[in-house]
Enzyme design. Structure first.
Site, PDB file in Angstrom:
ATOM      1  N   GLY A  19       0.788  -1.327  -0.151  1.00 41.12           N
ATOM      2  CA  GLY A  19      -0.027   0.206   0.137  1.00 41.12           C
ATOM      3  C   GLY A  19       1.004   1.244   0.065  1.00 41.12           C
ATOM      4  N   PHE A  22       1.680   5.958   5.174  1.00 42.51           N
ATOM      5  CA  PHE A  22       0.807   6.177   6.183  1.00 42.51           C
ATOM      6  C   PHE A  22      -0.443   5.275   6.071  1.00 42.51           C
ATOM      7  CE2 PHE A  22       2.865  10.401   4.318  1.00 42.51           C
ATOM      8  CZ  PHE A  22       3.775  10.249   5.316  1.00 42.51           C
ATOM      9  N   GLU A  96       9.808  -2.528   4.867  1.00 41.60           N
ATOM     10  CA  GLU A  96      10.517  -1.698   3.873  1.00 41.60           C
ATOM     11  C   GLU A  96      11.202  -2.321   2.603  1.00 41.60           C
ATOM     12  OE1 GLU A  96       9.510   1.475   4.091  1.00 41.60           O
ATOM     13  OE2 GLU A  96       9.161   1.692   6.241  1.00 41.60           O
ATOM     14  N   CYS A 152      -6.734  10.016   1.976  1.00 40.09           N
ATOM     15  CA  CYS A 152      -6.034  11.026   1.238  1.00 40.09           C
ATOM     16  C   CYS A 152      -6.298  12.421   1.893  1.00 40.09           C
ATOM     17  CB  CYS A 152      -6.997  11.157  -0.073  1.00 40.09           C
ATOM     18  SG  CYS A 152      -6.406  12.575  -1.095  1.00 40.09           S
ATOM     19  N   CYS A 155      -8.315  15.252  -0.017  1.00 38.86           N
ATOM     20  CA  CYS A 155     -10.009  15.123  -0.331  1.00 38.86           C
ATOM     21  C   CYS A 155     -10.738  14.252   0.879  1.00 38.86           C
ATOM     22  CB  CYS A 155     -10.377  14.660  -1.394  1.00 38.86           C
ATOM     23  SG  CYS A 155     -10.021  12.883  -1.718  1.00 38.86           S
TER      24      CYS A 155
HETATM   25 ZN   LIG Z   1      -7.994  12.972  -2.696  1.00 36.52          ZN
END
Ligand SMILES: [Zn+2]
Length: 212
Positions: A19, A22, A96, A152, A155
């Site tokens: 992914g 964060f 990592e 995100c 948004c």
């Molecule tokens: Zn976004």
């Protein structure tokens, strides 16, 4: 009927946690390692020397638990450490993983074929949405893949991309695939808030947007 238990004849396998930044990949890896305390299984945890954030010797989860890790330069070095470990281990965890050379996929296969449970956590894409080849190779051969999402930071939607902030690019020298950084240099972004570079191969000529 063949005699099988719940896991069939399976002894060694590969699990991937991938992914964007964060998304909690390392936390998930450490959570899975932490569960081993309820079993007799021993583990070794590896991190790449390229990742200088952890100080090299310890991986720390965000809730403060610390796990001893072995910092290695090349993927192949992992095999040597597994062989010379004071106790026979059952689980080999790698955090990592995107920072390791592409030999890591062969190392993971070799360990799994020799009955080790291999847990791999890492970024699947770089800041420009390009795959980290080391990771995509391992995802292809893994028995189990968990793709985590972040939020995100523009948004609030689910985020799969990692945005390298312009300020960090200027300070640390451009658009190299690997640039070590954390919250000061990167943000999680959804596809629509993520910025592609001019050189990105998906930048085809203008396309009319689909109706939403
Ligand atoms: Zn976004």
């Amino acid at each position: 009927m063949a005699k099988v238990n719940a896991f069939g004849r399976q002894k060694g396998w590969i699990e991937v946690i991938c992914g964007p930044m964060f998304a909690g990949k390392s936390e998930e890896l450490l959570r899975r390692i932490n569960l081993l305390k309820y079993s007799e299984a021993k583990y070794l945890l590896f991190t790449p020397t390229k990742d200088t954030r952890s100080g090299g010797k310890r991986a720390k989860s965000r809730d403060g638990r610390e796990f001893t890790s072995i910092s290695v330069e090349k993927a192949i070095d992992i095999i040597g450490h597994v062989n010379k470990a004071s106790e026979i281990v059952q689980v080999v965890a790698i955090d990592e993983a995107q920072f390791f050379d592409e030999e890591l996929c062969n190392v993971c296969n070799y360990l799994a074929n020799n009955n080790y449970i291999v847990l791999v956590a890492g970024l699947d894409m770089d800041f420009d949405g390009n795959p980290f080849k080391t990771m995509t190779n391992i995802i292809t051969v893994a028995e189990k893949v968990t793709k985590l999402k972040a939020i995100c930071m523009t948004c609030g939607a689910e985020a799969s991309f990692s945005e390298r902030l312009k300020s960090a690019q200027k300070k640390q020298g451009g658009r190299d695939q690997i640039m070590i950084g954390d919250i000061e240099s990167y943000e999680a972004r959804c596809r629509h808030c993520h910025t592609l570079s001019k050189a990105n191969p998906w930048n085809f000529p203008k396309l009319r947007k689909a109706k939403v």
